[in-house]
Every structure is written in structure tokens, then in C-alpha cells.
Design a protein around this motif. Structure first.
Motif, PDB file in Angstrom:
ATOM      1  N   SER A 152       0.856  -1.202   0.133  1.00 45.39           N
ATOM      2  CA  SER A 152      -0.048  -0.098  -0.010  1.00 45.39           C
ATOM      3  C   SER A 152       1.076   1.200   0.154  1.00 45.39           C
ATOM      4  O   SER A 152       1.865   1.193   0.692  1.00 45.39           O
ATOM      5  CB  SER A 152      -0.787   0.054   1.165  1.00 45.39           C
ATOM      6  OG  SER A 152      -1.891  -0.991   1.306  1.00 45.39           O
ATOM      7  N   GLU A 211       2.382   9.030 -11.706  1.00 40.40           N
ATOM      8  CA  GLU A 211       1.274   8.107 -12.136  1.00 40.40           C
ATOM      9  C   GLU A 211       1.846   6.816 -11.845  1.00 40.40           C
ATOM     10  O   GLU A 211       2.975   6.382 -11.912  1.00 40.40           O
ATOM     11  CB  GLU A 211       0.718   8.447 -13.529  1.00 40.40           C
ATOM     12  CG  GLU A 211       2.013   8.184 -14.673  1.00 40.40           C
ATOM     13  CD  GLU A 211       1.580   8.577 -16.065  1.00 40.40           C
ATOM     14  OE1 GLU A 211       0.660   9.849 -16.113  1.00 40.40           O
ATOM     15  OE2 GLU A 211       2.290   8.087 -16.905  1.00 40.40           O
ATOM     16  N   THR A 221      -0.762   0.423 -14.644  1.00 42.53           N
ATOM     17  CA  THR A 221      -0.998  -1.137 -14.417  1.00 42.53           C
ATOM     18  C   THR A 221      -0.713  -2.043 -15.863  1.00 42.53           C
ATOM     19  O   THR A 221      -1.462  -1.543 -16.631  1.00 42.53           O
ATOM     20  CB  THR A 221      -2.426  -1.297 -13.640  1.00 42.53           C
ATOM     21  OG1 THR A 221      -3.150  -0.699 -14.287  1.00 42.53           O
ATOM     22  CG2 THR A 221      -2.291  -0.958 -12.228  1.00 42.53           C
ATOM     23  N   HIS A 275      -3.284   5.875 -13.605  1.00 40.18           N
ATOM     24  CA  HIS A 275      -3.841   6.374 -12.437  1.00 40.18           C
ATOM     25  C   HIS A 275      -2.831   7.428 -11.907  1.00 40.18           C
ATOM     26  O   HIS A 275      -1.693   7.203 -11.541  1.00 40.18           O
ATOM     27  CB  HIS A 275      -3.780   5.046 -11.342  1.00 40.18           C
ATOM     28  CG  HIS A 275      -4.449   4.042 -11.794  1.00 40.18           C
ATOM     29  ND1 HIS A 275      -5.808   3.485 -11.785  1.00 40.18           N
ATOM     30  CD2 HIS A 275      -3.797   2.585 -12.432  1.00 40.18           C
ATOM     31  CE1 HIS A 275      -6.073   2.548 -12.383  1.00 40.18           C
ATOM     32  NE2 HIS A 275      -4.801   1.780 -12.604  1.00 40.18           N
ATOM     33  N   ILE A 327      -1.186  10.079  -9.264  1.00 39.49           N
ATOM     34  CA  ILE A 327      -0.755   9.931  -7.957  1.00 39.49           C
ATOM     35  C   ILE A 327      -0.783  11.515  -7.571  1.00 39.49           C
ATOM     36  O   ILE A 327       0.252  12.247  -8.311  1.00 39.49           O
ATOM     37  CB  ILE A 327       0.603   9.130  -7.680  1.00 39.49           C
ATOM     38  CG1 ILE A 327       0.222   7.740  -8.146  1.00 39.49           C
ATOM     39  CG2 ILE A 327       0.825   9.076  -6.307  1.00 39.49           C
ATOM     40  CD1 ILE A 327      -1.159   6.998  -7.584  1.00 39.49           C
ATOM     41  N   SER A 357      -3.493  10.805  -2.173  1.00 37.21           N
ATOM     42  CA  SER A 357      -3.917   9.491  -2.875  1.00 37.21           C
ATOM     43  C   SER A 357      -3.209   8.250  -2.018  1.00 37.21           C
ATOM     44  O   SER A 357      -1.953   8.379  -1.807  1.00 37.21           O
ATOM     45  CB  SER A 357      -3.385   9.352  -4.289  1.00 37.21           C
ATOM     46  OG  SER A 357      -3.718  10.571  -4.985  1.00 37.21           O
ATOM     47  N   TYR A 417      -2.613   4.282  -3.220  1.00 33.74           N
ATOM     48  CA  TYR A 417      -2.835   2.967  -4.212  1.00 33.74           C
ATOM     49  C   TYR A 417      -2.241   1.734  -3.571  1.00 33.74           C
ATOM     50  O   TYR A 417      -1.288   1.827  -2.742  1.00 33.74           O
ATOM     51  CB  TYR A 417      -2.150   3.362  -5.709  1.00 33.74           C
ATOM     52  CG  TYR A 417      -0.666   3.290  -5.739  1.00 33.74           C
ATOM     53  CD1 TYR A 417       0.018   2.080  -6.093  1.00 33.74           C
ATOM     54  CD2 TYR A 417      -0.038   4.560  -5.539  1.00 33.74           C
ATOM     55  CE1 TYR A 417       1.360   2.288  -6.060  1.00 33.74           C
ATOM     56  CE2 TYR A 417       1.351   4.622  -5.767  1.00 33.74           C
ATOM     57  CZ  TYR A 417       2.073   3.398  -6.006  1.00 33.74           C
ATOM     58  OH  TYR A 417       3.540   3.675  -5.973  1.00 33.74           O
ATOM     59  N   HIS A 446       3.540  -3.207 -12.497  1.00 27.97           N
ATOM     60  CA  HIS A 446       3.175  -1.673 -12.860  1.00 27.97           C
ATOM     61  C   HIS A 446       4.578  -0.793 -13.417  1.00 27.97           C
ATOM     62  O   HIS A 446       5.632  -1.343 -12.997  1.00 27.97           O
ATOM     63  CB  HIS A 446       2.432  -0.970 -11.907  1.00 27.97           C
ATOM     64  CG  HIS A 446       3.275  -0.765 -10.578  1.00 27.97           C
ATOM     65  ND1 HIS A 446       3.235  -2.048  -9.466  1.00 27.97           N
ATOM     66  CD2 HIS A 446       3.746   0.216  -9.652  1.00 27.97           C
ATOM     67  CE1 HIS A 446       4.100  -1.634  -8.417  1.00 27.97           C
ATOM     68  NE2 HIS A 446       4.220  -0.279  -8.526  1.00 27.97           N
TER      69      HIS A 446
END
Length: 130
Positions: free
Chosen positions: A60, A69, A72, A79, A81, A85, A87, A95
Motif C-alpha cells: 500500500s 502516475e 498497471t 492512475h 498520483i 492518494s 494506491y 506496474h
């Protein structure tokens, strides 16, 4: 009780710099602390891209500062960041992590890291004994 400061840990063997020069990680909590997870403050340097695939760990990541970013690779989704944030790599997601500016991240790993791990050629951290 365990008490450590980031400033002290940064001056010790708990600070690990990646061989490729893309990041540094100060490992505040490690396997030998017997908590079942590890906790790190990681800096990803601006303008870098890191291929990561934690096949042996779940992670995490909470963004403290900076922008970047995560792409994936199984679905090519990107995604963003930014501060605030989080993830969560709950499926051992392969990724690419890109830092547009310097990223400061708080990271939790399960199982806990031993402390000296760096990514191998596949972006993987080995398990203990590997």
C-alpha cells in the motif's frame, strides 16, 4: 515500544538507494521488529520511471507529496498520483511508477521486508532466503 525518527534512520543502514538511481527508501519498520509488516518512507526522483512487480509482497502506498502516475500493465490503465492518494497493489500488480515531480511516499509491505531489498531485473523484491 519502538521509537525511531526518520532523520536518524536516514543516517543509518535503514536508508537504501536503488542501483538504478530512481529512488531511495528509508525503512523505519522491518521484519526483525516482529510487527508482520514493514513501513518505509520512499522518495521517487523526478523524471524517473520504475518497473515494479511485487510477486512476493503486497504493498500500500500513500502519497505525501509530489505528482506522478502508476500504469498497471495488465490493463494499461494510468492512475494519477498526488498528495492524499493511496494506491494498493492487492493483486501483486505489475506496474510502472512514473514521477513527474519528486514523490514522497509512505509504503507498507506484507510480508515485511528485511531491509536491504532492491528490485531485481523483473521489478521483484525477493523473499527471505531467495
Amino acid at each position: 515500544m519502538i521509537l525511531r525518527t526518520l532523520q536518524e534512520a536516514e543516517k543509518s543502514e535503514r536508508r537504501v538507494v536503488s542501483p538504478d538511481g530512481n529512488w531511495e527508501s528509508t525503512r523505519l519498520l522491518l521484519k526483525d521488529d516482529n510487527m508482520g509488516f514493514s513501513f518505509h518512507i520512499t522518495t521517487i526522483y523526478a523524471g524517473t520511471e520504475s518497473h515494479i512487480w511485487y510477486q512476493n509482497h503486497l504493498e500500500s502506498v500513500y502519497c505525501i507529496s509530489g505528482e506522478g502516475e502508476v500504469e498497471t500493465l495488465d490493463d494499461a490503465e494510468i492512475h494519477p498520483i498526488k498528495p492524499g492518494s493511496i494506491y494498493i497493489l492487492d493483486k501483486n500488480d505489475e506496474h510502472l511508477l512514473r514521477a513527474h515531480t519528486e514523490l514522497k511516499l509512505a509504503c507498507v509491505f506484507n510480508p515485511a521486508l528485511n531491509g536491504k531489498e532492491v528490485h531485481d531485473e523483473n521489478g521483484v523484491y525477493p523473499l527471505e532466503g531467495d
